[in-house]
Design a protein around this motif. Structure first.
Motif, mmCIF file in Angstrom:
data_model
loop_
_atom_site.group_PDB
_atom_site.id
_atom_site.type_symbol
_atom_site.label_atom_id
_atom_site.label_comp_id
_atom_site.label_asym_id
_atom_site.label_seq_id
_atom_site.Cartn_x
_atom_site.Cartn_y
_atom_site.Cartn_z
ATOM 1 N N MET A 264 26.309 21.086 -4.267
ATOM 2 C CA MET A 264 25.097 20.677 -3.553
ATOM 3 C C MET A 264 24.790 19.214 -3.880
ATOM 4 O O MET A 264 24.803 18.816 -5.052
ATOM 5 N N THR A 265 24.556 18.432 -2.851
ATOM 6 C CA THR A 265 24.208 17.034 -3.047
ATOM 7 C C THR A 265 22.709 16.897 -3.232
ATOM 8 O O THR A 265 21.922 17.450 -2.463
ATOM 9 N N THR A 266 22.292 16.181 -4.264
ATOM 10 C CA THR A 266 20.874 15.913 -4.492
ATOM 11 C C THR A 266 20.622 14.422 -4.360
ATOM 12 O O THR A 266 21.527 13.604 -4.535
ATOM 13 N N HIS A 267 19.398 14.087 -4.048
ATOM 14 C CA HIS A 267 19.024 12.684 -3.869
ATOM 15 C C HIS A 267 17.844 12.369 -4.771
ATOM 16 O O HIS A 267 16.874 13.127 -4.827
ATOM 17 N N ARG A 268 17.931 11.257 -5.445
ATOM 18 C CA ARG A 268 16.828 10.818 -6.296
ATOM 19 C C ARG A 268 16.139 9.639 -5.601
ATOM 20 O O ARG A 268 16.794 8.645 -5.261
ATOM 21 N N LEU A 269 14.851 9.774 -5.367
ATOM 22 C CA LEU A 269 14.097 8.723 -4.694
ATOM 23 C C LEU A 269 13.603 7.695 -5.699
ATOM 24 O O LEU A 269 13.269 8.025 -6.839
ATOM 25 N N ASP A 270 13.547 6.455 -5.258
ATOM 26 C CA ASP A 270 13.038 5.392 -6.114
ATOM 27 C C ASP A 270 11.524 5.524 -6.271
ATOM 28 O O ASP A 270 10.815 5.867 -5.322
ATOM 29 N N ARG A 271 11.032 5.245 -7.451
ATOM 30 C CA ARG A 271 9.593 5.235 -7.723
ATOM 31 C C ARG A 271 9.106 3.795 -7.662
ATOM 32 O O ARG A 271 9.678 2.916 -8.324
ATOM 33 N N LEU A 272 8.076 3.531 -6.857
ATOM 34 C CA LEU A 272 7.540 2.180 -6.778
ATOM 35 C C LEU A 272 6.941 1.772 -8.119
ATOM 36 O O LEU A 272 6.281 2.574 -8.791
ATOM 37 N N ASP A 273 7.158 0.525 -8.505
ATOM 38 C CA ASP A 273 6.580 0.059 -9.757
ATOM 39 C C ASP A 273 5.080 -0.196 -9.578
ATOM 40 O O ASP A 273 4.535 -0.125 -8.471
ATOM 41 N N GLU A 274 4.409 -0.502 -10.670
ATOM 42 C CA GLU A 274 2.953 -0.656 -10.638
ATOM 43 C C GLU A 274 2.527 -1.781 -9.698
ATOM 44 O O GLU A 274 1.518 -1.674 -9.004
ATOM 45 N N SER A 275 3.301 -2.851 -9.651
ATOM 46 C CA SER A 275 2.962 -3.962 -8.763
ATOM 47 C C SER A 275 2.993 -3.535 -7.304
ATOM 48 O O SER A 275 2.098 -3.883 -6.520
ATOM 49 N N ALA A 276 4.004 -2.779 -6.921
ATOM 50 C CA ALA A 276 4.108 -2.317 -5.537
ATOM 51 C C ALA A 276 2.992 -1.346 -5.199
ATOM 52 O O ALA A 276 2.412 -1.401 -4.099
ATOM 53 N N ARG A 277 2.664 -0.447 -6.120
ATOM 54 C CA ARG A 277 1.575 0.500 -5.870
ATOM 55 C C ARG A 277 0.239 -0.223 -5.737
ATOM 56 O O ARG A 277 -0.612 0.156 -4.923
ATOM 57 N N ARG A 278 0.080 -1.279 -6.529
ATOM 58 C CA ARG A 278 -1.154 -2.071 -6.450
ATOM 59 C C ARG A 278 -1.248 -2.781 -5.097
ATOM 60 O O ARG A 278 -2.310 -2.839 -4.481
ATOM 61 N N THR A 279 -0.114 -3.311 -4.611
ATOM 62 C CA THR A 279 -0.095 -3.995 -3.323
ATOM 63 C C THR A 279 -0.467 -3.070 -2.172
ATOM 64 O O THR A 279 -1.193 -3.447 -1.253
ATOM 65 N N LEU A 280 0.019 -1.839 -2.234
ATOM 66 C CA LEU A 280 -0.206 -0.895 -1.138
ATOM 67 C C LEU A 280 -1.516 -0.135 -1.260
ATOM 68 O O LEU A 280 -2.140 0.181 -0.237
ATOM 69 N N PHE A 281 -1.948 0.169 -2.504
ATOM 70 C CA PHE A 281 -3.061 1.094 -2.665
ATOM 71 C C PHE A 281 -4.152 0.569 -3.596
ATOM 72 O O PHE A 281 -5.220 0.172 -3.125
ATOM 73 N N THR A 282 -3.907 0.596 -4.901
ATOM 74 C CA THR A 282 -5.003 0.418 -5.859
ATOM 75 C C THR A 282 -5.619 -0.969 -5.839
ATOM 76 O O THR A 282 -6.806 -1.131 -6.127
ATOM 77 N N GLY A 283 -4.828 -1.981 -5.496
ATOM 78 C CA GLY A 283 -5.364 -3.340 -5.460
ATOM 79 C C GLY A 283 -5.608 -3.856 -4.061
ATOM 80 O O GLY A 283 -6.114 -4.977 -3.889
ATOM 81 N N ALA A 284 -5.260 -3.086 -3.061
ATOM 82 C CA ALA A 284 -5.373 -3.555 -1.671
ATOM 83 C C ALA A 284 -6.821 -3.466 -1.202
ATOM 84 O O ALA A 284 -7.549 -2.540 -1.553
ATOM 85 N N ARG A 285 -7.232 -4.431 -0.398
ATOM 86 C CA ARG A 285 -8.601 -4.485 0.104
ATOM 87 C C ARG A 285 -8.579 -4.852 1.576
ATOM 88 O O ARG A 285 -7.659 -5.485 2.072
ATOM 89 N N THR A 286 -9.628 -4.470 2.274
ATOM 90 C CA THR A 286 -9.814 -4.872 3.664
ATOM 91 C C THR A 286 -10.307 -6.312 3.696
ATOM 92 O O THR A 286 -11.354 -6.623 3.108
ATOM 93 N N ALA A 287 -9.567 -7.193 4.360
ATOM 94 C CA ALA A 287 -9.929 -8.607 4.404
ATOM 95 C C ALA A 287 -10.979 -8.859 5.483
ATOM 96 O O ALA A 287 -10.883 -8.337 6.592
ATOM 97 N N ASN A 288 -11.972 -9.681 5.134
ATOM 98 C CA ASN A 288 -13.022 -10.049 6.076
ATOM 99 C C ASN A 288 -12.982 -11.523 6.459
ATOM 100 O O ASN A 288 -13.625 -11.917 7.437
ATOM 101 N N THR A 289 -12.252 -12.339 5.692
ATOM 102 C CA THR A 289 -12.019 -13.736 6.055
ATOM 103 C C THR A 289 -10.534 -14.027 5.880
ATOM 104 O O THR A 289 -9.853 -13.388 5.078
ATOM 105 N N PHE A 290 -10.054 -15.014 6.636
ATOM 106 C CA PHE A 290 -8.625 -15.321 6.624
ATOM 107 C C PHE A 290 -8.389 -16.815 6.472
ATOM 108 O O PHE A 290 -9.137 -17.641 7.013
ATOM 109 N N ALA A 291 -7.319 -17.145 5.736
ATOM 110 C CA ALA A 291 -6.900 -18.533 5.599
ATOM 111 C C ALA A 291 -6.273 -18.997 6.917
ATOM 112 O O ALA A 291 -5.917 -18.187 7.777
#
Length: 201
Positions: A1-28
């Motif tokens: 049986m073939t098994t697959h191991r998925l990569d786990r996002l590091d803390e920086s990536a999780r912060r970018t997508l979820f914990t540190g991400a915010r809705t922007a109200n002004t833009f450069a």
């Protein structure tokens, strides 16, 4: 049986997508390129939908005449944000998404006729899965190092008449896209705790 191991996002990536991400109200003023906008969809399109239905459609609106037409349909509190963003995406559902079923679900092309003959099922499938895809779209924006400003405050009927006059597409979300500007974030609002949400059976 073939098994697959998925990569786990590091803390920086999780912060970018979820914990540190915010809705922007002004833009450069930093531009967002056509290549970056294309890359957003190239990433978002891989996430799952039921029966691989993929009912979401994306209209990118640049500053200029098209943006002026869009801004007039935004709620008053959202107009300045939408007018100033380097790029804006109008996310819409395709009410005739089922016409693509033979291409996206080639092992079951007859599902096209099932949807064609059931208006309620077709509408429910389009609404649910386009909303799912809108969430994926926001995460794709963040994954590419851009800030997203998703908004529901707009006249959907007005936008649809302005940009989708044949009635096939129906707008569900407007997303401002760019790099964060001056004081881009409101104070972080609380999230529900694990104990308020999660149950075990």
């Amino acid at each position: 049986m073939t098994t697959h191991r998925l990569d786990r996002l590091d803390e920086s990536a999780r912060r970018t997508l979820f914990t540190g991400a915010r809705t922007a109200n002004t833009f450069a003023e930093t531009p967002v390129t056509d290549a970056e906008l294309t890359e957003i969809w190239e990433l978002a399109r891989w996430a799952p939908t039921s029966a691989n239905s993929q009912p979401l459609r994306v209209l990118y609106v640049r500053p200029g005449e098209g943006r002026d037409r869009l801004v007039k349909h935004m709620n008053e509190g959202n107009r300045a944000k939408t007018a100033s963003a380097p790029a804006v995406a109008v996310l819409a559902l395709d009410t005739r998404f089922h016409e693509h079923i033979p291409a996206v679900l080639p092992y079951k092309p007859e599902l096209k006729d099932v949807f064609a003959g059931n208006d309620a099922l077709r509408a429910e499938t389009a609404a649910f899965n386009a909303t799912l895809q809108a969430g994926y779209f926001i995460l794709a924006v963040r994954a590419l190092g851009l800030a997203a400003g998703p908004m529901g405050g707009f006249d959907a009927g007005g936008i649809d008449a302005e940009f989708f006059p044949d009635g096939r597409f129906r707008s569900i979300l407007v997303v401002n896209i760019g790099h964060p500007g001056k004081d881009p974030w409101f104070a972080r609002l609380p999230r529900l705790h694990h104990d308020d949400v999660v149950q075990w059976a």
